[in-house]
Design a protein around this motif. Structure first.
Motif, PDB file in Angstrom:
ATOM      1  N   PHE A  47      16.876   7.383  21.414  1.00 20.69           N
ATOM      2  CA  PHE A  47      16.576   7.421  19.983  1.00 20.69           C
ATOM      3  C   PHE A  47      16.590   8.862  19.485  1.00 20.69           C
ATOM      4  O   PHE A  47      17.167   9.160  18.437  1.00 20.69           O
ATOM      5  CB  PHE A  47      15.217   6.779  19.721  1.00 20.69           C
ATOM      6  CG  PHE A  47      14.789   6.834  18.284  1.00 20.69           C
ATOM      7  CD1 PHE A  47      15.279   5.927  17.359  1.00 20.69           C
ATOM      8  CD2 PHE A  47      13.891   7.802  17.850  1.00 20.69           C
ATOM      9  CE1 PHE A  47      14.896   5.993  16.021  1.00 20.69           C
ATOM     10  CE2 PHE A  47      13.488   7.869  16.520  1.00 20.69           C
ATOM     11  CZ  PHE A  47      13.999   6.955  15.604  1.00 20.69           C
ATOM     12  N   ALA A  48      15.965   9.770  20.247  1.00 18.19           N
ATOM     13  CA  ALA A  48      15.921  11.180  19.842  1.00 18.19           C
ATOM     14  C   ALA A  48      17.325  11.769  19.786  1.00 18.19           C
ATOM     15  O   ALA A  48      17.679  12.476  18.833  1.00 18.19           O
ATOM     16  CB  ALA A  48      15.045  11.974  20.806  1.00 18.19           C
ATOM     17  N   ALA A  49      18.142  11.493  20.797  1.00 15.47           N
ATOM     18  CA  ALA A  49      19.509  12.017  20.817  1.00 15.47           C
ATOM     19  C   ALA A  49      20.323  11.438  19.665  1.00 15.47           C
ATOM     20  O   ALA A  49      21.091  12.158  19.005  1.00 15.47           O
ATOM     21  CB  ALA A  49      20.179  11.700  22.151  1.00 15.47           C
ATOM     22  N   GLY A  50      20.184  10.132  19.427  1.00 14.46           N
ATOM     23  CA  GLY A  50      20.948   9.499  18.360  1.00 14.46           C
ATOM     24  C   GLY A  50      20.600  10.043  16.989  1.00 14.46           C
ATOM     25  O   GLY A  50      21.492  10.312  16.171  1.00 14.46           O
ATOM     26  N   VAL A  51      19.303  10.208  16.720  1.00 13.34           N
ATOM     27  CA  VAL A  51      18.882  10.747  15.426  1.00 13.34           C
ATOM     28  C   VAL A  51      19.407  12.159  15.245  1.00 13.34           C
ATOM     29  O   VAL A  51      19.906  12.529  14.167  1.00 13.34           O
ATOM     30  CB  VAL A  51      17.341  10.719  15.309  1.00 13.34           C
ATOM     31  CG1 VAL A  51      16.872  11.526  14.096  1.00 13.34           C
ATOM     32  CG2 VAL A  51      16.847   9.288  15.205  1.00 13.34           C
ATOM     33  N   ARG A  52      19.317  12.972  16.291  1.00 11.42           N
ATOM     34  CA  ARG A  52      19.784  14.357  16.185  1.00 11.42           C
ATOM     35  C   ARG A  52      21.241  14.405  15.743  1.00 11.42           C
ATOM     36  O   ARG A  52      21.589  15.110  14.784  1.00 11.42           O
ATOM     37  CB  ARG A  52      19.630  15.073  17.526  1.00 11.42           C
ATOM     38  CG  ARG A  52      20.226  16.473  17.493  1.00 11.42           C
ATOM     39  CD  ARG A  52      20.300  17.118  18.863  1.00 11.42           C
ATOM     40  NE  ARG A  52      20.949  18.419  18.761  1.00 11.42           N
ATOM     41  CZ  ARG A  52      21.193  19.217  19.810  1.00 11.42           C
ATOM     42  NH1 ARG A  52      20.846  18.826  21.026  1.00 11.42           N
ATOM     43  NH2 ARG A  52      21.785  20.372  19.638  1.00 11.42           N
ATOM     44  N   PHE A  53      22.109  13.682  16.416  1.00  7.62           N
ATOM     45  CA  PHE A  53      23.529  13.826  16.143  1.00  7.62           C
ATOM     46  C   PHE A  53      23.988  13.017  14.941  1.00  7.62           C
ATOM     47  O   PHE A  53      24.948  13.416  14.272  1.00  7.62           O
ATOM     48  CB  PHE A  53      24.342  13.488  17.395  1.00  7.62           C
ATOM     49  CG  PHE A  53      24.151  14.515  18.468  1.00  7.62           C
ATOM     50  CD1 PHE A  53      24.643  15.799  18.307  1.00  7.62           C
ATOM     51  CD2 PHE A  53      23.440  14.226  19.613  1.00  7.62           C
ATOM     52  CE1 PHE A  53      24.436  16.768  19.270  1.00  7.62           C
ATOM     53  CE2 PHE A  53      23.229  15.175  20.580  1.00  7.62           C
ATOM     54  CZ  PHE A  53      23.732  16.454  20.413  1.00  7.62           C
ATOM     55  N   PHE A  54      23.308  11.920  14.652  1.00  4.28           N
ATOM     56  CA  PHE A  54      23.659  11.181  13.430  1.00  4.28           C
ATOM     57  C   PHE A  54      23.361  12.038  12.199  1.00  4.28           C
ATOM     58  O   PHE A  54      24.208  12.173  11.305  1.00  4.28           O
ATOM     59  CB  PHE A  54      22.882   9.868  13.369  1.00  4.28           C
ATOM     60  CG  PHE A  54      23.168   9.074  12.122  1.00  4.28           C
ATOM     61  CD1 PHE A  54      24.271   8.252  12.053  1.00  4.28           C
ATOM     62  CD2 PHE A  54      22.332   9.159  11.017  1.00  4.28           C
ATOM     63  CE1 PHE A  54      24.551   7.526  10.896  1.00  4.28           C
ATOM     64  CE2 PHE A  54      22.596   8.448   9.859  1.00  4.28           C
ATOM     65  CZ  PHE A  54      23.715   7.628   9.803  1.00  4.28           C
ATOM     66  N   VAL A  55      22.170  12.623  12.150  1.00  5.97           N
ATOM     67  CA  VAL A  55      21.791  13.438  10.985  1.00  5.97           C
ATOM     68  C   VAL A  55      22.625  14.714  10.925  1.00  5.97           C
ATOM     69  O   VAL A  55      23.173  15.066   9.863  1.00  5.97           O
ATOM     70  CB  VAL A  55      20.289  13.765  11.030  1.00  5.97           C
ATOM     71  CG1 VAL A  55      19.914  14.710   9.886  1.00  5.97           C
ATOM     72  CG2 VAL A  55      19.464  12.488  10.948  1.00  5.97           C
ATOM     73  N   LEU A  89      27.784   9.868  23.534  1.00  5.30           N
ATOM     74  CA  LEU A  89      27.033   8.742  24.097  1.00  5.30           C
ATOM     75  C   LEU A  89      26.757   8.963  25.577  1.00  5.30           C
ATOM     76  O   LEU A  89      25.608   8.878  26.030  1.00  5.30           O
ATOM     77  CB  LEU A  89      27.815   7.440  23.884  1.00  5.30           C
ATOM     78  CG  LEU A  89      27.217   6.197  24.566  1.00  5.30           C
ATOM     79  CD1 LEU A  89      25.841   5.893  24.018  1.00  5.30           C
ATOM     80  CD2 LEU A  89      28.159   5.003  24.399  1.00  5.30           C
ATOM     81  N   THR A  90      27.791   9.257  26.349  1.00  6.74           N
ATOM     82  CA  THR A  90      27.610   9.429  27.798  1.00  6.74           C
ATOM     83  C   THR A  90      26.870  10.719  28.116  1.00  6.74           C
ATOM     84  O   THR A  90      25.875  10.720  28.858  1.00  6.74           O
ATOM     85  CB  THR A  90      28.977   9.433  28.498  1.00  6.74           C
ATOM     86  OG1 THR A  90      29.683   8.238  28.173  1.00  6.74           O
ATOM     87  CG2 THR A  90      28.793   9.507  30.017  1.00  6.74           C
ATOM     88  N   CYS A  91      27.323  11.827  27.548  1.00  5.98           N
ATOM     89  CA  CYS A  91      26.768  13.133  27.900  1.00  5.98           C
ATOM     90  C   CYS A  91      25.307  13.268  27.482  1.00  5.98           C
ATOM     91  O   CYS A  91      24.428  13.540  28.305  1.00  5.98           O
ATOM     92  CB  CYS A  91      27.615  14.231  27.273  1.00  5.98           C
ATOM     93  SG  CYS A  91      27.002  15.899  27.604  1.00  5.98           S
ATOM     94  N   TYR A  92      25.028  13.057  26.215  1.00  9.37           N
ATOM     95  CA  TYR A  92      23.686  13.353  25.712  1.00  9.37           C
ATOM     96  C   TYR A  92      22.672  12.271  26.054  1.00  9.37           C
ATOM     97  O   TYR A  92      21.476  12.555  26.142  1.00  9.37           O
ATOM     98  CB  TYR A  92      23.732  13.597  24.208  1.00  9.37           C
ATOM     99  CG  TYR A  92      24.340  14.928  23.872  1.00  9.37           C
ATOM    100  CD1 TYR A  92      23.599  16.096  24.003  1.00  9.37           C
ATOM    101  CD2 TYR A  92      25.660  15.032  23.455  1.00  9.37           C
ATOM    102  CE1 TYR A  92      24.153  17.332  23.720  1.00  9.37           C
ATOM    103  CE2 TYR A  92      26.223  16.261  23.164  1.00  9.37           C
ATOM    104  CZ  TYR A  92      25.470  17.402  23.297  1.00  9.37           C
ATOM    105  OH  TYR A  92      26.017  18.628  23.017  1.00  9.37           O
ATOM    106  N   GLY A 203      26.391   9.770  17.348  1.00  8.11           N
ATOM    107  CA  GLY A 203      25.018   9.424  17.004  1.00  8.11           C
ATOM    108  C   GLY A 203      24.857   7.940  16.732  1.00  8.11           C
ATOM    109  O   GLY A 203      23.870   7.321  17.139  1.00  8.11           O
ATOM    110  N   CYS A 204      25.834   7.344  16.035  1.00 13.16           N
ATOM    111  CA  CYS A 204      25.787   5.900  15.774  1.00 13.16           C
ATOM    112  C   CYS A 204      25.789   5.108  17.082  1.00 13.16           C
ATOM    113  O   CYS A 204      25.014   4.153  17.245  1.00 13.16           O
ATOM    114  CB  CYS A 204      26.973   5.479  14.916  1.00 13.16           C
ATOM    115  SG  CYS A 204      26.891   6.002  13.198  1.00 13.16           S
ATOM    116  N   LEU A 205      26.654   5.499  18.015  1.00 21.24           N
ATOM    117  CA  LEU A 205      26.739   4.788  19.295  1.00 21.24           C
ATOM    118  C   LEU A 205      25.456   4.939  20.101  1.00 21.24           C
ATOM    119  O   LEU A 205      24.974   3.967  20.712  1.00 21.24           O
ATOM    120  CB  LEU A 205      27.933   5.311  20.095  1.00 21.24           C
ATOM    121  CG  LEU A 205      29.321   4.992  19.533  1.00 21.24           C
ATOM    122  CD1 LEU A 205      30.403   5.731  20.325  1.00 21.24           C
ATOM    123  CD2 LEU A 205      29.572   3.485  19.571  1.00 21.24           C
TER     124      LEU A 205
END
Length: 319
Positions: A47-55, A89-92, A203-205
């Motif tokens: 969740f933290a990684a996704g929010v970071r890169f989506f925003v 998705l894979t890396c972060y 981020g979406c993925l």
């Protein structure tokens, strides 16, 4: 002596923008590892990684579009989604998950192995590099360093589990693979559009997989330090330092700018020790020194970063 000092000070005053930009690449990117550690201590890692890169991706993409950059073509979007899956998705996902147990300084040194994996892929797949005795010594130094680092490092609860460390290495292999693909793909000319779109799709993925793994059911109000860490990762790590990197590439030699690859781990190790309470014994310190030496040798042997790879190395540091 005083004349030399005065000369250096005048040079800094004349080029303060260069000094500030290079300092941000060195220290902001080096500090993101500790920020990730703080964020995942309170938030689910995906969740933290996704929010970071989506925003961050939405902001960078939107800013580039407002400045007149063209949006990607339909065929380019397919490649961007593929790169988002491999390089974000894979890396972060692996990196953020691993930092729940791996100290931030150790994680930064393992991430610094990226040039090693990229070199191996270029030797074995692209055939664009020739193995020299010095490069072979650099590869050996890197792997011996990783062995010392992961076997000698300790946390307050004991030895560092090897599975998260292996996860970080897998994440960097994925990033190196994505970097090879990105050199073959036709992507938007604007680095802001290309990087922003990749972060946005990635981020979406990540957020999708976060939901599939049930992380959203465990969400709780985050403490202020985790919120600040997320804001720091988005604004400072993914926007300020990245734009500084692009600005520097137009004014300094790529070799000078790419020196962040071995400065960032030193910064991260220092911050982890002094601010994060992370310990580093003699064996682990020797391993870190071998890894950083390996990266320096590889970067020097390969010379200046090729133009097609600049974006790759920029985002590689954006951990």
């Amino acid at each position: 002596m005083y004349g030399h000092i005065a000369g250096y000070w005048q040079a800094i005053r004349r080029n303060w923008k260069l000094v500030a930009a290079l300092g941000s690449v060195y220290f902001i990117w080096g500090s993101t590892y500790l920020a990730i550690k703080v964020a995942v201590a309170a938030l689910p890692p995906l969740f933290a990684a996704g929010v970071r890169f989506f925003v961050a991706g939405a902001l960078l993409y939107g800013w580039s579009r407002l400045r007149g950059a063209a949006s990607p073509a339909r065929g380019q979007w397919r490649r961007i989604w593929l790169l988002g899956a491999v390089m974000f998705l894979t890396c972060y996902s692996f990196l953020f998950w691993a930092e729940k147990t791996v100290p931030s300084g150790i994680a930064s040194v393992l991430v610094a192995m990226l040039p090693v994996w990229t070199l191996i892929l270029e030797l074995g797949i692209l055939k664009t590099q020739r193995l020299t005795p010095l490069l072979l010594a650099a590869l050996a130094s890197g792997f011996v360093g990783v062995g010392l680092l992961t076997s000698g490092a300790r946390t307050a609860s004991g030895a560092i589990p090897w599975i998260p460390c292996a996860g970080i290495l897998v994440s960097e292999i994925a990033w190196a693979t994505g970097s090879i693909l990105s050199k073959k793909f036709t992507l938007p000319e604007s680095l802001g559009i290309s990087a922003g779109a990749q972060m946005l799709c990635g981020g979406c993925l990540i957020l999708l997989f976060s939901a599939l793994f049930g992380e959203w059911r465990d969400l709780r109000p985050a403490p202020w330090n985790a919120v600040f860490a997320m804001l720091y990762l988005i604004v400072a790590g993914s926007l300020v330092a990245y734009c500084a990197f692009l600005w520097l590439l137009r004014r300094m030699s790529p070799t000078t700018v790419s020196s962040y690859a071995y400065v960032n781990p030193i910064v991260a190790l220092g911050l982890g020790y002094f601010l994060g309470g992370e310990q580093l014994d003699a064996g682990a310190a020797a391993g870190a020194a071998l890894v950083i030496s390996s990266v320096i040798l590889i970067m020097k042997q390969r010379g200046a970063v090729r133009p097609a790879a600049r974006e790759v190395y920029a985002k590689a540091a954006e951990k």
